[in-house]
Motif scaffolding. Structure first.
Motif, PDB file in Angstrom:
ATOM      1  N   MET A 196       0.978  -1.256  -0.132  1.00 36.12           N
ATOM      2  CA  MET A 196      -0.004  -0.173   0.198  1.00 36.12           C
ATOM      3  C   MET A 196       0.844   1.326   0.008  1.00 36.12           C
ATOM      4  N   SER A 197       0.380   2.306  -0.343  1.00 30.49           N
ATOM      5  CA  SER A 197       0.980   3.541  -0.398  1.00 30.49           C
ATOM      6  C   SER A 197      -0.030   4.776  -0.118  1.00 30.49           C
ATOM      7  N   ILE A 198       0.422   5.788   0.606  1.00 29.70           N
ATOM      8  CA  ILE A 198      -0.407   6.907   0.808  1.00 29.70           C
ATOM      9  C   ILE A 198       0.307   8.182   0.358  1.00 29.70           C
ATOM     10  N   SER A 199      -0.456   9.118  -0.489  1.00 33.24           N
ATOM     11  CA  SER A 199       0.243  10.179  -0.853  1.00 33.24           C
ATOM     12  C   SER A 199      -0.709  11.165  -1.298  1.00 33.24           C
ATOM     13  N   LYS A 200      -0.403  12.597  -1.413  1.00 35.05           N
ATOM     14  CA  LYS A 200      -1.089  13.634  -1.825  1.00 35.05           C
ATOM     15  C   LYS A 200      -1.010  13.693  -3.275  1.00 35.05           C
ATOM     16  N   HIS A 201      -2.091  13.560  -3.869  1.00 33.71           N
ATOM     17  CA  HIS A 201      -2.052  13.918  -5.418  1.00 33.71           C
ATOM     18  C   HIS A 201      -3.294  13.871  -6.269  1.00 33.71           C
ATOM     19  N   ALA A 202      -3.549  14.466  -7.160  1.00 29.16           N
ATOM     20  CA  ALA A 202      -4.847  14.666  -7.774  1.00 29.16           C
ATOM     21  C   ALA A 202      -5.641  15.506  -6.858  1.00 29.16           C
ATOM     22  N   GLY A 203      -5.248  16.523  -5.936  1.00 26.14           N
ATOM     23  CA  GLY A 203      -6.118  17.396  -5.209  1.00 26.14           C
ATOM     24  C   GLY A 203      -6.353  16.668  -3.906  1.00 26.14           C
ATOM     25  N   SER A 204      -5.993  15.372  -3.573  1.00 25.59           N
ATOM     26  CA  SER A 204      -6.561  14.965  -2.339  1.00 25.59           C
ATOM     27  C   SER A 204      -5.565  13.803  -1.854  1.00 25.59           C
ATOM     28  N   THR A 205      -5.912  13.266  -0.615  1.00 26.32           N
ATOM     29  CA  THR A 205      -4.863  12.374  -0.164  1.00 26.32           C
ATOM     30  C   THR A 205      -5.672  11.119  -0.526  1.00 26.32           C
ATOM     31  N   ARG A 206      -4.797  10.131  -0.954  1.00 29.20           N
ATOM     32  CA  ARG A 206      -5.198   8.773  -1.696  1.00 29.20           C
ATOM     33  C   ARG A 206      -4.392   7.624  -1.136  1.00 29.20           C
TER      34      ARG A 206
ATOM     35  N   VAL B   6      -0.712  -7.791  -8.450  1.00 24.94           N
ATOM     36  CA  VAL B   6       0.280  -6.510  -8.502  1.00 24.94           C
ATOM     37  C   VAL B   6       1.136  -6.576  -6.865  1.00 24.94           C
ATOM     38  N   ASN B   7       2.189  -6.127  -6.850  1.00 33.24           N
ATOM     39  CA  ASN B   7       3.105  -6.622  -5.702  1.00 33.24           C
ATOM     40  C   ASN B   7       3.507  -5.172  -5.144  1.00 33.24           C
ATOM     41  N   TYR B   8       3.374  -4.058  -6.008  1.00 30.03           N
ATOM     42  CA  TYR B   8       3.991  -2.661  -5.479  1.00 30.03           C
ATOM     43  C   TYR B   8       3.518  -1.775  -6.362  1.00 30.03           C
ATOM     44  N   ALA B   9       3.205  -0.542  -5.698  1.00 29.94           N
ATOM     45  CA  ALA B   9       3.116   0.804  -6.577  1.00 29.94           C
ATOM     46  C   ALA B   9       3.540   1.892  -5.970  1.00 29.94           C
ATOM     47  N   SER B  10       3.972   2.796  -6.618  1.00 27.61           N
ATOM     48  CA  SER B  10       4.594   3.928  -6.024  1.00 27.61           C
ATOM     49  C   SER B  10       4.173   5.242  -6.950  1.00 27.61           C
ATOM     50  N   VAL B  11       3.650   6.326  -6.182  1.00 28.18           N
ATOM     51  CA  VAL B  11       3.275   7.460  -6.803  1.00 28.18           C
ATOM     52  C   VAL B  11       4.663   8.639  -6.950  1.00 28.18           C
ATOM     53  N   SER B  12       4.958   9.057  -7.883  1.00 33.83           N
ATOM     54  CA  SER B  12       6.142  10.081  -8.118  1.00 33.83           C
ATOM     55  C   SER B  12       5.967  11.270  -7.062  1.00 33.83           C
ATOM     56  N   PRO B  13       7.088  11.529  -6.433  1.00 33.30           N
ATOM     57  CA  PRO B  13       6.758  12.702  -5.577  1.00 33.30           C
ATOM     58  C   PRO B  13       6.085  14.093  -5.913  1.00 33.30           C
ATOM     59  N   ASP B  14       6.133  14.352  -7.244  1.00 33.01           N
ATOM     60  CA  ASP B  14       5.399  15.481  -7.899  1.00 33.01           C
ATOM     61  C   ASP B  14       3.970  15.337  -8.294  1.00 33.01           C
ATOM     62  N   GLY B  15       3.449  13.740  -7.911  1.00 31.22           N
ATOM     63  CA  GLY B  15       2.173  13.440  -7.865  1.00 31.22           C
ATOM     64  C   GLY B  15       1.660  13.267  -9.593  1.00 31.22           C
ATOM     65  N   ARG B  16       2.423  13.329 -10.328  1.00 31.00           N
ATOM     66  CA  ARG B  16       2.044  13.240 -11.791  1.00 31.00           C
ATOM     67  C   ARG B  16       2.210  11.724 -12.260  1.00 31.00           C
ATOM     68  N   LYS B  17       2.867  10.992 -11.607  1.00 28.95           N
ATOM     69  CA  LYS B  17       3.061   9.620 -12.463  1.00 28.95           C
ATOM     70  C   LYS B  17       3.006   8.415 -11.328  1.00 28.95           C
ATOM     71  N   LEU B  18       2.534   7.511 -11.977  1.00 31.55           N
ATOM     72  CA  LEU B  18       2.242   6.085 -11.044  1.00 31.55           C
ATOM     73  C   LEU B  18       3.202   5.050 -11.534  1.00 31.55           C
ATOM     74  N   LEU B  19       3.844   4.140 -10.886  1.00 27.17           N
ATOM     75  CA  LEU B  19       4.597   3.156 -11.142  1.00 27.17           C
ATOM     76  C   LEU B  19       4.090   1.714 -10.464  1.00 27.17           C
ATOM     77  N   ALA B  20       3.946   0.691 -11.187  1.00 25.20           N
ATOM     78  CA  ALA B  20       3.375  -0.545 -10.552  1.00 25.20           C
ATOM     79  C   ALA B  20       4.114  -1.621 -11.117  1.00 25.20           C
TER      80      ALA B  20
END
Length: 329
Positions: free
Chosen positions: A105-115, A145-159
């Motif tokens: 799991m991952s938690i980040s602020k992106h797309a205008g909200s906490t997801r 799916v084993n892992y996903a990560s949102v980039s620090p700028d909130g613009r990209k997702l890697l899985a």
């Protein structure tokens, strides 16, 4: 280790020996304090006072995944269980998200909200908003799916998942996720992925003992790094499997760390990828499982979890901020 050009081994990125905290862990994560899982509890170790408190205890499941971010703590289970707690209050929520094992799991602020993003064995990434736990969308993938990560700028997702494919998504301003690329790591499943602090580079750790690194501006690999036990052909796809990979999150430290299934973790120069330090967490002749790795938010410490303890290593920040030479082009 293999990468473009020559490389140097045993660079002193970390100061040895480590500070050892006698805490049994199954998985662990780090922020200002060290948060770790042991059996049916999630605990917080204050490394200054060496006091341990319970963040979650008496869970009805043994967490298979755990993360913190944006003031929240989340733990996921083998049967899609989910427990969320707000760290600054007593608020919590417990639910079941459906599917199978919550692998990461991952938690980040992106797309205008906490997801909250939940990677599941049912070949999906489930995206929830916090704190209302509204299901924003479900992202389907062709593999568990084993892992996903949102980039620090909130613009990209890697899985990554149970395939050698690496899936890259664009995150729109409206909050949708569009797959824009698929790369191939090595020859086996991907366990973990990470972005560097500038959101320009990302890395993937694979079961066959390699870490692959890309620059976002190219589909060609920037580097391919082999684990120490793959290099020495010691049961490479067992002992040398790359389990977790992390870039240093702040400052000018510019390091990449990845753990092997047992005994070793490796710290790599993330500027040039031509030098590394391999560190054993086990006495000679013995193997010890590594349960997790995490940098402190200021990148000045690296925490490594084992089955019997948490190890804290100091990063030689002065060395990393000192460049031996420079050039202007």
């Amino acid at each position: 280790m293999t990468a473009a050009g020559t490389h140097r081994d045993d660079i002193g990125f970390l100061r040895l020996p480590a500070t050892k905290y006698a805490q049994r862990t199954t998985i662990q994560h780090c922020r200002k304090e060290v948060i770790f899982v042991n059996q049916n509890s999630v605990s917080i170790l204050n490394t200054e006072t060496q006091q341990t408190t319970h963040a979650l205890q008496g869970l009805t499941f043994s967490p298979t995944s755990m993360t913190t971010g944006c003031g929240y703590l989340a733990a996921g289970g083998q049967r899609s269980e989910l427990m969320i707690r707000q760290l600054s209050s007593t608020w919590f929520a417990h639910t079941v998200v459906g599917g199978s094992i919550n692998n990461a799991m991952s938690i980040s602020k992106h797309a205008g909200s906490t997801r909250l993003l939940i990677c599941n064995n049912d070949q999906t990434i489930k995206v929830y908003s916090l704190p209302d736990l509204h299901l924003v969308t479900t992202i389907p993938l062709p593999t568990a799916v084993n892992y996903a990560s949102v980039s620090p700028d909130g613009r990209k997702l890697l899985a990554v998942g149970d395939t050698s494919e690496v899936f890259l998504f664009n995150i729109s301003a409206s909050g949708s996720y569009e797959r824009i690329g698929t790369m191939t790591a090595t020859s086996d499943a991907g366990f973990s992925c990470s972005w560097n602090q500038s959101s320009e580079r990302f890395a993937v750790a694979s079961q066959d003992g390699y870490v692959s690194v890309w620059d976002i501006r190219s589909t060609n690999k920037l580097a391919q790094l082999a684990s120490k036990q793959v290099c020495h052909d010691v049961n490479p796809q067992v002992k040398g499997a790359c389990r977790c990979v992390k870039f240093s999150p702040s400052g000018s430290i510019d390091l990449l760390v990845f753990s092997e299934h047992v005994s070793y973790f490796n710290v790599v120069d993330a500027r040039t990828f031509d030098g590394r330090q391999s560190v054993s967490v086990s006495p000679a002749g013995l193997d010890q499982h590594i349960s997790g790795i995490a940098f402190a938010p200021d990148s000045k410490s690296l925490f490594v979890g084992t089955e019997s303890s948490i190890l804290e290593y100091s990063v030689d920040a002065l060395m990393r901020r000192s460049f031996p030479y420079g050039s202007l082009n």
